[in-house]
Design a protein around this motif. Structure first.
Motif, short mmCIF file in Angstrom:
data_model
loop_
_atom_site.label_atom_id
_atom_site.label_comp_id
_atom_site.label_asym_id
_atom_site.label_seq_id
_atom_site.Cartn_x
_atom_site.Cartn_y
_atom_site.Cartn_z
N GLY A 119 0.82 -1.21 0.00
CA GLY A 119 0.00 0.00 0.00
C GLY A 119 0.85 1.25 0.00
O GLY A 119 0.63 2.18 -0.78
N ALA A 120 1.87 1.26 0.89
CA ALA A 120 2.75 2.43 1.00
C ALA A 120 3.51 2.67 -0.30
O ALA A 120 3.61 3.81 -0.77
CB ALA A 120 3.72 2.23 2.16
N LEU A 121 3.99 1.59 -0.88
CA LEU A 121 4.76 1.70 -2.12
C LEU A 121 3.89 2.27 -3.25
O LEU A 121 4.30 3.20 -3.97
CB LEU A 121 5.32 0.32 -2.52
N LEU A 122 2.69 1.73 -3.36
CA LEU A 122 1.80 2.18 -4.46
C LEU A 122 1.35 3.63 -4.25
O LEU A 122 1.21 4.38 -5.21
CB LEU A 122 0.62 1.24 -4.63
N LEU A 123 1.15 4.02 -2.99
CA LEU A 123 0.79 5.43 -2.73
C LEU A 123 1.97 6.35 -3.07
O LEU A 123 1.78 7.42 -3.65
CB LEU A 123 0.40 5.62 -1.27
N TYR A 124 3.16 5.90 -2.71
CA TYR A 124 4.36 6.68 -3.02
C TYR A 124 4.50 6.85 -4.53
O TYR A 124 4.79 7.95 -5.03
CB TYR A 124 5.59 5.98 -2.43
N MET A 125 4.25 5.76 -5.27
CA MET A 125 4.33 5.82 -6.74
C MET A 125 3.30 6.80 -7.30
O MET A 125 3.58 7.54 -8.25
CB MET A 125 4.10 4.43 -7.35
N THR A 126 2.11 6.79 -6.70
CA THR A 126 1.06 7.72 -7.15
C THR A 126 1.52 9.15 -6.95
O THR A 126 1.36 10.01 -7.82
CB THR A 126 -0.25 7.50 -6.35
N PHE A 127 2.09 9.41 -5.77
CA PHE A 127 2.57 10.75 -5.44
C PHE A 127 3.69 11.19 -6.38
O PHE A 127 3.71 12.31 -6.87
CB PHE A 127 3.03 10.76 -3.97
N LYS A 128 4.61 10.26 -6.63
CA LYS A 128 5.78 10.58 -7.46
C LYS A 128 5.39 10.83 -8.92
O LYS A 128 5.90 11.75 -9.58
CB LYS A 128 6.77 9.40 -7.41
N THR A 129 4.51 9.96 -9.46
CA THR A 129 4.22 10.03 -10.89
C THR A 129 2.92 10.76 -11.21
O THR A 129 2.61 11.00 -12.37
CB THR A 129 4.12 8.60 -11.48
N ASP A 130 2.13 11.04 -10.15
CA ASP A 130 0.80 11.64 -10.31
C ASP A 130 -0.08 10.77 -11.24
O ASP A 130 -0.90 11.28 -12.00
CB ASP A 130 0.90 13.06 -10.85
N ASP A 131 0.11 9.48 -11.14
CA ASP A 131 -0.67 8.54 -11.95
C ASP A 131 -1.59 7.75 -11.02
O ASP A 131 -1.12 6.92 -10.22
CB ASP A 131 0.30 7.60 -12.69
N ARG A 132 -2.90 8.00 -11.15
CA ARG A 132 -3.85 7.38 -10.22
C ARG A 132 -3.99 5.87 -10.43
O ARG A 132 -4.59 5.19 -9.62
CB ARG A 132 -5.20 8.08 -10.31
#
Lengths: 295, 219
Positions: A16-29
């Motif tokens: 969960g943390a990794l995927l949220l971080y990726m969302t934040f980094k790439t702005d890809d929902r």
């Protein structure tokens, strides 16, 4: 086993943390969508048994059905669309288990044209087979009739006037079970499973005008609205969403679909909460950074 | 004429149902009128469904004929309507594939096409909610913070893992949420909304009966 569970939880949190971080980094929902999909599917692969705590509303409904004398007549409604089957069908299943176990006569009906009669037919036949119940003697499916307010009101005078035939076209006069059932006066309890505001009419027309006790199984988004009717005594218990159905299954000691769905629902709820917290932390950190820059 | 007749019909129907409520349906003539009017309502309700089908066919057929934008979807709508309706209308005595019973074409289409499609559409909400939670649910003001905290508590309370977590902090927390949030603040607000809506519905009914409200006639 406990160590494995701890590892499973740590793994879930990290994903969960990794995927949220990726969302934040790439702005890809799409990373968030991936996380939700993962949390829904994960419990299908790894079983996590969760304790189900009982809420007073579910217990009240269970006790009301349990208190009915054997062979009572109960009306069970299938007032829901196929879109909410995941939440509502386990409620209908649990209700039918309880009713057939108590040898109640079950009259099913629906105010939803899209699928209501088919769902009622499929679910009742499935459970009737398990309990050796016979159509026309132990249960009847009245099917659908247009204009629900008129249907609900009209059944107070005569069910046969509103439903001259059952769902498959057999005249009610030819169905043995329906010979003793004329109107609401012959029905001991009404169990409404619904995903829409038809519940208001079951309460304002059937409970208020004919004094029939009405218990309900509702989708989780609807449930908060109907606490008001429980408080006023117009509703005899309520199953709120899949959790309510899981509680009912627990009371019946028949864990099934709703209990299975609880792990997925738990994980997705926790992920959403986690997302809200993470989103707010990022928001406030960004705000702080901006105010420092401007100063 | 176009306005007067519907107003008279609306007034009489409403007035009869209003009066019939106070009379015994078995002993009084006015009471006996109630089930009669209700039968009429169900019949008229059936015709409105038919009207809906006719309207949808007309609108979509003209678009397909003109090949206007998205006509392919409209064609799919038309095919779906007839694929579901025709096998359901054909008398079941011709074949068990007709009608709406178990094992019929209608039943098969419903269980294996319609139902999964509707469930899929509804399930997609979970993905959007999760995305919106991360991107838009912010504690920007005191009210938003209150909403956020309450929503978080209720979401935790409604699932076994969250309930176990809350009970771990203090065993009474789940009961407190049920008592003070759901059966307290929530119930009070919902009652207000329900009573307000009921009064509004009563006022609207009166307006329709008296012919003040005419939007149902397209005016």
């Amino acid at each position: 086993m406990t160590i494995l569970l701890i590892f499973a939880y740590i793994f879930l949190i990290l994903i969960g943390a990794l995927l949220l971080y990726m969302t934040f980094k790439t702005d890809d929902r799409r990373y968030i969508y991936l996380a939700v999909g993962f949390y829904v599917i994960f419990p299908v692969i790894v079983t996590l048994k969760l304790p189900i705590m009982l809420s007073p509303e579910v217990k009240q409904l269970y006790d009301a059905v349990e208190a009915l004398p054997d062979s009572s007549t109960v009306m069970l409604t299938f007032d829901y669309y196929p879109s909410t089957l995941a939440e509502t069908e386990p409620m209908s299943h649990a209700a039918l288990h309880h009713l057939f176990r108590k040898n109640c006569k079950v009259v099913t009906m629906t105010t939803i044209p899209l699928g209501g009669p088919s769902i009622a037919e499929r679910v009742t036949r499935e459970l009737a087979e398990e309990y050796n119940k016979v159509y026309g003697i132990d249960f009847v499916n009245l099917g659908y009739k247009a204009n629900y307010v008129a249907v609900l009101k009209g059944m107070g005078t005569s069910i046969e006037t509103i439903y001259p035939t059952d769902n498959s076209g057999t005249p009610l006069s030819e169905i043995p079970m329906m010979k003793d059932i004329e109107n609401y006066g012959d029905i001991d309890f009404i169990f409404v499973v619904a995903d829409n505001s038809i519940v208001d009419y079951w309460i304002s027309i059937v409970n208020a005008q004919y004094n029939n006790p009405v218990g309900t199984g509702l989708t989780a988004v609807m449930a908060p609205r109907y606490f008001a009717y429980i408080g006023s005594g117009q509703m005899t218990g309520m199953l709120g969403g899949m959790k309510g159905a899981a509680e009912y299954e627990t009371l019946l000691q028949k864990p099934a679909a709703a209990n299975m769905g609880m792990t997925s629902q738990s994980l997705v709820h926790l992920f959403i909460i986690f997302s809200v917290i993470a989103g707010n932390i990022i928001f406030f950190m960004g705000k702080k950074g901006k105010s420092r820059k401007s100063a | 004429m176009k306005t007067t007749v519907p107003i008279i019909a609306a007034f009489l129907s409403g007035f009869v149902m209003l009066l019939a409520f106070f009379f015994n349906p078995e002993t009084s003539a006015l009471g006996k009128l109630e089930p009669e009017v209700l039968s009429w309502v169900t019949i008229v309700g059936g015709f409105t469904l038919l009207l809906g089908v006719v309207s949808i066919v007309r609108v979509n057929y003209s678009s397909v004929k003109r090949k206007s934008s998205g006509w392919g979807y409209k064609l799919a709508t038309l095919i779906s309507i007839f694929a579901m309706a025709i096998p359901a209308i054909v008398p079941v005595r011709w074949s068990s594939l007709f009608g709406t019973g178990t094992g019929s074409i209608y039943d098969w289409l419903f269980n294996y096409i319609d139902s999964p499609m509707m469930s899929t559409m509804f399930a997609m909400l979970a993905f959007y909610i999760a995305s919106a939670a991360f991107r838009a649910f912010r504690a920007r003001s005191a009210e938003a913070t209150l909403l956020l905290v309450t929503a978080t508590l209720v979401m935790l309370w409604r699932v076994p893992m969250g309930e176990a977590f809350l009970s771990g902090i203090h065993p009474d927390i789940p009961d407190l949420i049920n008592t003070y949030i759901m059966n307290g603040a929530n119930m009070a607000v919902q009652r207000g909304i329900i009573i307000g809506a009921a009064l509004g519905a009563a006022a609207m009914s009166l307006r329709i009966m008296l012919g003040i409200e005419r939007t149902y006639m397209g005016k």
